[in-house]
Motif scaffolding. Structure first.
Motif, PDB file in Angstrom:
ATOM      1  N   ARG A 161     -41.828 -57.701  64.193  1.00  0.00           N
ATOM      2  CA  ARG A 161     -40.574 -57.514  64.908  1.00  0.00           C
ATOM      3  C   ARG A 161     -40.839 -57.134  66.355  1.00  0.00           C
ATOM      4  O   ARG A 161     -41.762 -56.396  66.653  1.00  0.00           O
ATOM      5  CB  ARG A 161     -39.752 -56.406  64.234  1.00  0.00           C
ATOM      6  CG  ARG A 161     -39.186 -56.809  62.895  1.00  0.00           C
ATOM      7  CD  ARG A 161     -38.340 -55.687  62.324  1.00  0.00           C
ATOM      8  NE  ARG A 161     -39.133 -54.474  62.140  1.00  0.00           N
ATOM      9  CZ  ARG A 161     -38.628 -53.263  62.052  1.00  0.00           C
ATOM     10  NH1 ARG A 161     -37.344 -53.069  62.141  1.00  0.00           N
ATOM     11  NH2 ARG A 161     -39.420 -52.221  61.858  1.00  0.00           N
ATOM     12  N   THR A 192     -38.786 -42.898  84.351  1.00  0.00           N
ATOM     13  CA  THR A 192     -38.191 -42.101  83.279  1.00  0.00           C
ATOM     14  C   THR A 192     -38.887 -42.424  81.973  1.00  0.00           C
ATOM     15  O   THR A 192     -39.733 -43.314  81.910  1.00  0.00           O
ATOM     16  CB  THR A 192     -36.681 -42.380  83.166  1.00  0.00           C
ATOM     17  OG1 THR A 192     -36.096 -41.475  82.220  1.00  0.00           O
ATOM     18  CG2 THR A 192     -36.408 -43.810  82.702  1.00  0.00           C
ATOM     19  N   THR A 210     -38.877 -43.841  78.176  1.00  0.00           N
ATOM     20  CA  THR A 210     -38.242 -45.028  77.602  1.00  0.00           C
ATOM     21  C   THR A 210     -38.835 -45.330  76.237  1.00  0.00           C
ATOM     22  O   THR A 210     -40.008 -45.067  75.997  1.00  0.00           O
ATOM     23  CB  THR A 210     -38.506 -46.246  78.516  1.00  0.00           C
ATOM     24  OG1 THR A 210     -37.988 -45.977  79.810  1.00  0.00           O
ATOM     25  CG2 THR A 210     -37.862 -47.513  77.974  1.00  0.00           C
ATOM     26  N   ARG A 223     -31.943 -41.696  69.627  1.00  0.00           N
ATOM     27  CA  ARG A 223     -31.538 -42.840  68.808  1.00  0.00           C
ATOM     28  C   ARG A 223     -32.343 -42.977  67.529  1.00  0.00           C
ATOM     29  O   ARG A 223     -33.574 -42.941  67.564  1.00  0.00           O
ATOM     30  CB  ARG A 223     -31.688 -44.133  69.619  1.00  0.00           C
ATOM     31  CG  ARG A 223     -30.801 -44.180  70.829  1.00  0.00           C
ATOM     32  CD  ARG A 223     -30.922 -45.513  71.543  1.00  0.00           C
ATOM     33  NE  ARG A 223     -30.064 -45.507  72.728  1.00  0.00           N
ATOM     34  CZ  ARG A 223     -30.017 -46.486  73.615  1.00  0.00           C
ATOM     35  NH1 ARG A 223     -30.767 -47.553  73.447  1.00  0.00           N
ATOM     36  NH2 ARG A 223     -29.214 -46.405  74.651  1.00  0.00           N
ATOM     37  N   TYR A 224     -31.615 -43.222  66.453  1.00  0.00           N
ATOM     38  CA  TYR A 224     -32.280 -43.576  65.208  1.00  0.00           C
ATOM     39  C   TYR A 224     -32.928 -44.941  65.326  1.00  0.00           C
ATOM     40  O   TYR A 224     -34.044 -45.146  64.848  1.00  0.00           O
ATOM     41  CB  TYR A 224     -31.267 -43.600  64.055  1.00  0.00           C
ATOM     42  CG  TYR A 224     -31.097 -42.289  63.337  1.00  0.00           C
ATOM     43  CD1 TYR A 224     -30.640 -41.166  64.004  1.00  0.00           C
ATOM     44  CD2 TYR A 224     -31.370 -42.181  61.982  1.00  0.00           C
ATOM     45  CE1 TYR A 224     -30.466 -39.959  63.334  1.00  0.00           C
ATOM     46  CE2 TYR A 224     -31.200 -40.980  61.307  1.00  0.00           C
ATOM     47  CZ  TYR A 224     -30.749 -39.875  61.978  1.00  0.00           C
ATOM     48  OH  TYR A 224     -30.586 -38.688  61.308  1.00  0.00           O
ATOM     49  N   ASP A 225     -32.196 -45.888  65.934  1.00  0.00           N
ATOM     50  CA  ASP A 225     -32.787 -47.217  66.013  1.00  0.00           C
ATOM     51  C   ASP A 225     -34.001 -47.165  66.923  1.00  0.00           C
ATOM     52  O   ASP A 225     -33.953 -46.742  68.063  1.00  0.00           O
ATOM     53  CB  ASP A 225     -31.784 -48.295  66.452  1.00  0.00           C
ATOM     54  CG  ASP A 225     -30.976 -47.922  67.668  1.00  0.00           C
ATOM     55  OD1 ASP A 225     -30.431 -46.800  67.690  1.00  0.00           O
ATOM     56  OD2 ASP A 225     -30.889 -48.731  68.588  1.00  0.00           O
ATOM     57  N   ASN A 232     -30.126 -43.612  76.726  1.00  0.00           N
ATOM     58  CA  ASN A 232     -29.835 -43.657  78.158  1.00  0.00           C
ATOM     59  C   ASN A 232     -29.763 -42.218  78.693  1.00  0.00           C
ATOM     60  O   ASN A 232     -29.676 -41.259  77.923  1.00  0.00           O
ATOM     61  CB  ASN A 232     -28.491 -44.351  78.375  1.00  0.00           C
ATOM     62  CG  ASN A 232     -28.631 -45.871  78.475  1.00  0.00           C
ATOM     63  OD1 ASN A 232     -27.815 -46.513  79.088  1.00  0.00           O
ATOM     64  ND2 ASN A 232     -29.667 -46.439  77.872  1.00  0.00           N
ATOM     65  N   PRO A 233     -29.778 -42.064  80.013  1.00  0.00           N
ATOM     66  CA  PRO A 233     -29.592 -40.722  80.572  1.00  0.00           C
ATOM     67  C   PRO A 233     -28.274 -40.109  80.064  1.00  0.00           C
ATOM     68  O   PRO A 233     -27.245 -40.792  80.057  1.00  0.00           O
ATOM     69  CB  PRO A 233     -29.528 -40.975  82.079  1.00  0.00           C
ATOM     70  CG  PRO A 233     -30.259 -42.263  82.281  1.00  0.00           C
ATOM     71  CD  PRO A 233     -29.989 -43.074  81.048  1.00  0.00           C
ATOM     72  N   GLU A 270     -27.299 -39.519  77.200  1.00  0.00           N
ATOM     73  CA  GLU A 270     -26.915 -39.955  75.853  1.00  0.00           C
ATOM     74  C   GLU A 270     -27.619 -39.031  74.872  1.00  0.00           C
ATOM     75  O   GLU A 270     -28.778 -39.255  74.527  1.00  0.00           O
ATOM     76  CB  GLU A 270     -27.335 -41.412  75.646  1.00  0.00           C
ATOM     77  CG  GLU A 270     -27.031 -41.950  74.252  1.00  0.00           C
ATOM     78  CD  GLU A 270     -27.773 -43.255  73.986  1.00  0.00           C
ATOM     79  OE1 GLU A 270     -27.942 -44.062  74.918  1.00  0.00           O
ATOM     80  OE2 GLU A 270     -28.205 -43.441  72.841  1.00  0.00           O
ATOM     81  N   ARG A 311     -26.236 -37.429  65.712  1.00  0.00           N
ATOM     82  CA  ARG A 311     -27.223 -38.475  65.478  1.00  0.00           C
ATOM     83  C   ARG A 311     -28.478 -38.273  66.316  1.00  0.00           C
ATOM     84  O   ARG A 311     -29.234 -39.209  66.561  1.00  0.00           O
ATOM     85  CB  ARG A 311     -26.611 -39.851  65.747  1.00  0.00           C
ATOM     86  CG  ARG A 311     -25.502 -40.205  64.757  1.00  0.00           C
ATOM     87  CD  ARG A 311     -26.008 -40.368  63.347  1.00  0.00           C
ATOM     88  NE  ARG A 311     -26.716 -41.616  63.168  1.00  0.00           N
ATOM     89  CZ  ARG A 311     -27.386 -41.932  62.064  1.00  0.00           C
ATOM     90  NH1 ARG A 311     -27.453 -41.072  61.055  1.00  0.00           N
ATOM     91  NH2 ARG A 311     -28.003 -43.071  61.964  1.00  0.00           N
ATOM     92  N   PHE A 333     -27.755 -40.116  52.714  1.00  0.00           N
ATOM     93  CA  PHE A 333     -28.341 -41.254  52.017  1.00  0.00           C
ATOM     94  C   PHE A 333     -29.827 -41.064  51.736  1.00  0.00           C
ATOM     95  O   PHE A 333     -30.441 -41.897  51.123  1.00  0.00           O
ATOM     96  CB  PHE A 333     -28.093 -42.542  52.806  1.00  0.00           C
ATOM     97  CG  PHE A 333     -26.645 -42.885  52.873  1.00  0.00           C
ATOM     98  CD1 PHE A 333     -26.015 -43.426  51.765  1.00  0.00           C
ATOM     99  CD2 PHE A 333     -25.900 -42.630  53.998  1.00  0.00           C
ATOM    100  CE1 PHE A 333     -24.667 -43.716  51.794  1.00  0.00           C
ATOM    101  CE2 PHE A 333     -24.550 -42.925  54.042  1.00  0.00           C
ATOM    102  CZ  PHE A 333     -23.928 -43.465  52.933  1.00  0.00           C
ATOM    103  N   ASP A 342     -35.218 -40.045  57.055  1.00  0.00           N
ATOM    104  CA  ASP A 342     -34.289 -39.563  58.064  1.00  0.00           C
ATOM    105  C   ASP A 342     -33.244 -38.615  57.476  1.00  0.00           C
ATOM    106  O   ASP A 342     -32.209 -38.367  58.072  1.00  0.00           O
ATOM    107  CB  ASP A 342     -33.618 -40.729  58.788  1.00  0.00           C
ATOM    108  CG  ASP A 342     -32.921 -41.682  57.821  1.00  0.00           C
ATOM    109  OD1 ASP A 342     -32.895 -41.380  56.613  1.00  0.00           O
ATOM    110  OD2 ASP A 342     -32.399 -42.707  58.286  1.00  0.00           O
TER     111      ASP A 342
END
Lengths: 628, 628
Positions: A242, A260, A262, A312-314, A320-321, A323, A328, A393, A397
């Protein structure tokens, strides 16, 4: 009393030599480290056995068998455990430097370590290669999947374990295994060699820098520099599996051009730690400027109040700044550890107290939440909010503690950080010793030795007694004044009240005699923290902090009959502090005059330190509390 | 004037027979549908050619060649395009029922459709099986990966295309292809047959229900019932590939026991649409009660203001109740489409206006945002906020419009919904005709025909003229009064002012003569909407709405020199409305008296309808605006 800038001569988390030059002997961290030594680390081999990691090593030694586990990097769990155990072997918490220091637990641990080293020796191939996944599941496919294969990553953790074991025990066996692998890598990788490439998961960079420091061989610094500088050249743009985009593995821009953080948080932070090691050793001003810029962007726009990183989980990645959703928040335990490692290196590179401020925030909050009070239950993700109506679930995580993970990177990472924690406490330079963190213990650096006594973080008093200092010269003792601290008092040996002479540092230069002491009282008063208005995820909320501790509401502690989701906290609410010796191993709680939404009556809210959340039955939790 | 409950006899989105029984002839939707007919649909074959979908069909016909594309479900893009084109063939927007209705464009489209049907016929295997991925890339592995193989999913989309083509053209060729595949599936699947299993991605259920209605063969209803009822029994618990947990594909609980929406949003909603089809046909009260309960949980706790669904990027899934972050809203275009399909079926099942309220909200906002004004640029995700400092990494989850996607499920899905949109406008029952949505056009149902003229959603006047009604009996005309509407006036033929006699419905029962008209004026006044305080992601914000339209701020329209992230909007701000015929194809904008954070001066904020966002140069966007 004039002092110059701090120029630490320390080198990353193995700053102090010998490994026993810093010892935490009591107080908050000693208790958590005791659990690490008595529960977490001893259970490691059984966990690794159950998860198949050791079977993989045995099968690889036999040259046959199937690979167990979901990930090619399963071996790194073993390496990280070995690193943790090695640091632990160097630790003599009960010893004041006079006894042998190694009790029965130490003997047993040492034999476990030796067993695992023997397994690694058996699994290592004739040419030095060592990764059971490729030996067992992908023979003949070495180095063909630099994106996802994690070969250099595993080599890096092997090297870190090897350095730790050598530093802690003086023994060469594991170091030899690591060096054999490193020699193979050095033979293969380079712009003029067979493979011009970098690893999908950074880690080798900082490991090679450690190896350079341990062996003083220039080749390891050169190889580390190659891996740092070749990143961001698009070498990972073609590959199998992937494709999360080049930013995921920080291959979109060279480190020295980045502005920054990333992509995948742990990858990013391990890379930056390695780049900082390089800047420490080379004095490269351009690289240093880039690192300072990237760190400022991270701390200013992508860091949770808890020090957690990765919104982010993904793709387990930075957002982003601004965020920074509390519910989550991914804030992987490993990312907090990587952040401590990077910020500590930045502190050593620059002497700037802000880096150790973030180390402190992370250690006491977003890192420590990763391990349960029992030392045997873990969080992979460290959210700042769990709703009453949470739908769980499960999986790695989960926001409930579990005994181990399918991807078990975090538990042995916690173990190695706790085991090596004394190294993050102090640095030394030509002028003297700097106390970056506060824990009761004995610390040697910068030509002197101090004894620290404190009930930190529960109380703000830090008593430092000089045990050794240059007899015939002035010497500087420096104490970090945390940026959250509104006020402090300091009492020097001569009754003087030293001030903060460098931002973030209380520095006292004078002739020190053994027994001289300096006592600092930090004002821990509980406070309500309002978020930056650009952090959309927590607009209209406040958080409770007390000294270095972020607090949170857990459903369990709130008044029965008031729905958790209706609790509010005015931004000018009155706060009180109370120590609860029987609660959660002994914690200070903050009580606040809250409300139930729309109601006029005061509803007392009880906030426990964030680092002890999720140690009781599952329930809702909040760091950020709505003001209305 | 007394009326009973509405008991629609319509059956899902193919409610009206013939397919031309509803025609949108002017106004808002006619313009968007014209772009769909003239740009989006005609470009489909070229896009499918470029992406390799058609090459796959040709290779499958040859029985050799390699599979092109990243996903096993590539064929479904072809099926969905065929469905869209079929509905388009039935559409005669310029025709008032008197001419032939098929211009040159129609002829060209029909020949494209015939070409693709011929490709499908060639690719179908001797036993009726049709999925090029398995033919080309995984021969001999049919039905072995129900989790990720998407075989029944592709079959479902094939059947929907087949039904649409037959309904629209009266031709049997595509229907025959679909039925051959369905017969194979019916032979294999069942509790007493070779395969007892369900598909990782629901879709076959509603498709089989459509096939049942088209062919009136009971076996298709029985097979649909099998797939609906066997779900939630853990049949997907063992399988290949990544395991996101049973909830991901709604295999954790049977539909009739579920209490909320869970997991992958599109999967969940397609399943519920199919289950609702089943409940419509069987009258199963238990299933209906479950569906009403699940819908209420979705609408009340997991739906964005735009109608968007799916709060999480990871696994494209629903979040927890009230977990609705605006910035990281996934809100996949396909999920909005699936929601329209499900809610429409719920409207037909129950006659309750609230379902069509959500259809309206979704159509005008979270669905329509998925396609650019040019008809040739798409959004896969539909966030409610993009920051000034947005860091774009691209990919299918980009918040910038792109011409096509690696996973191209959304574009042909938009095409088929716009092409079939007339079917969602009205229903009929034994008493008369119900207008669920408002668009200028001619609609036949419930034994009568009406002509609607309106500038909705820009203006609130809806003029309904009866063209045909029972000459010798009373007949009921029903108009939905949207729940957002604070007030309305209605003028009946006799000068009477009919009222809302059933919640959400204005109903007028009387003897109707051709030419009689009923005019309703809905109050569209712009309003500031405050979020539920439990929606943490938008606390302390307000949104601007105007009639059925959610508005948003785009950076482009705001006063220069005021940082976008500093804009605030007091909850009692004055709002004004202005139609801008030259802006973004002609939109009504709402201007609000905003502020710059901390400032006292009014900063006018200009809010465009959300559905036109991202049609200019990239920039920041907000639906929810901070109050301070």
């Amino acid at each position: 009393m004039s002092t110059g800038p701090i120029r630490p001569t320390g080198r990353a988390y193995t700053a102090l030599r010998p490994a026993s030059a810093a010892r935490i002997t009591g107080g908050f961290w000693a208790a958590r480290r005791r659990t690490n030594a008595e529960v977490s680390i001893p259970q490691g081999p059984a966990r690794l056995e159950a998860a198949g990691n050791l079977a993989n090593l045995r099968a690889a030694a036999d040259g046959k068998g199937t690979f167990t586990g979901d990930y090619p990097f399963q071996d790194s769990d073993v390496h990280k455990w070995l690193e943790a155990a090695s640091w632990q072997l160097a630790d003599r918490p009960e010893d004041d430097g006079e006894g042998e220091g190694e009790g029965e637990g130490g003997t047993e641990l040492a034999s476990h370590v030796d067993e695992l080293i023997a397994l690694l020796a058996g699994a290592q191939e004739a040419d030095g290669y060592l990764q059971t996944y490729y030996r067992l599941a992908r023979p003949e496919q070495r180095w063909q999947d630099l994106r996802w294969g994690h070969e250099l990553y595993c080599a890096g953790h092997l090297l870190q374990a090897a350095v730790a074991h050598h530093r802690a025990t003086g023994q060469y066996e594991l170091l030899a295994i690591g060096v054999r692998f490193a020699v193979l890598i050095d033979t293969l990788f380079g712009q003029d060699r067979a493979i011009d490439g970098v690893c999908g998961h950074p880690e080798i960079e900082t490991a090679l820098m450690e190896l350079y420091r341990e062996t003083e061989e220039q080749r390891w610094l050169d190889l580390a520099a190659y891996f740092v500088e070749r990143r961001g050249q698009g070498l990972l743009s073609e590959g199998a599996g992937r494709d999360p985009g080049a930013g995921y593995w920080q291959d979109h821009i060279p480190v020295r051009e980045a502005t920054t953080v990333t992509g995948h948080a742990v990858r990013q932070l391990y890379l930056l730690a390695g780049a900082t090691d390089l800047a420490v050793e080379t004095g490269d001003a351009g690289l240093r400027a880039a690192l300072e810029r990237i760190w400022a962007a991270m701390a200013g726009t992508k860091t949770y109040l808890t020090g957690g990183l990765g919104a982010r989980y993904d793709w387990e990645s930075f957002g982003n700044p601004y965020e920074l959703p509390p519910d989550r928040a991914y804030a992987e335990t490993c990312a907090a550890i990587a952040s401590v490692q990077w910020s500590w290196r930045m502190a050593l590179l620059t002497g700037d107290a802000k880096y150790s401020d973030l180390v402190e925030r992370t250690l006491f909050n977003g890192f420590l939440s990763g391990v349960g009070l029992d030392g045997d239950s873990w969080l992979y993700v460290n959210p700042l909010q769990v709703r009453e109506a949470h739908e769980e679930f499960g999986g790695d995580d989960s926001v409930r503690r579990t005994p181990w993970f399918r991807c078990a990177c975090c538990p042995p990472n916690v173990m190695r950080l706790l085991a090596s924690l004394p190294h993050y406490m102090v640095s030394g330079d030509a002028e003297g010793l700097q106390l970056h963190q506060y824990a009761t213990g004995v610390y040697e650096a910068g030509g002197g030795r101090v004894r620290v006594e404190t009930d930190y973080p529960w109380r703000g008093r830090i008593a430092v007694t000089v045990e050794a200092a240059p007899a015939d010269a002035d010497w500087t003792l420096s104490l970090r004044i945390p940026s959250w601290c509104p006020d402090f008092t300091a009492t020097a040996p001569d009754g003087d009240s030293p001030a903060e002479t460098v931002p973030g540092w209380l520095r006292l230069r004078r002739r020190w005699h053994p027994g001289d002491s300096l006592t600092v009282d930090l004002d821990l008063s509980p406070r309500l923290t309002r978020p930056d208005p650009r952090v959309d995820g927590v607009r209209g909320c406040v958080a409770i902090e007390h000294g270095p501790l972020v607090h949170c509401l857990e459903g369990e502690d709130q008044r029965a009959g008031v729905p958790f989701e209706e609790l509010t906290l005015p931004h000018d609410a009155h706060l009180t502090v109370r120590h609860e010796p029987e609660l959660l191993g002994g914690v200070t709680v903050v009580t606040a005059d809250g409300r139930s939404r729309g109601g006029a009556d005061v509803v007392p809210l009880t906030a426990v330190p964030y680092h002890v959340w999720a140690n009781r039955r599952p329930g809702p939790m909040r760091v950020w509390i709505p003001r209305e």
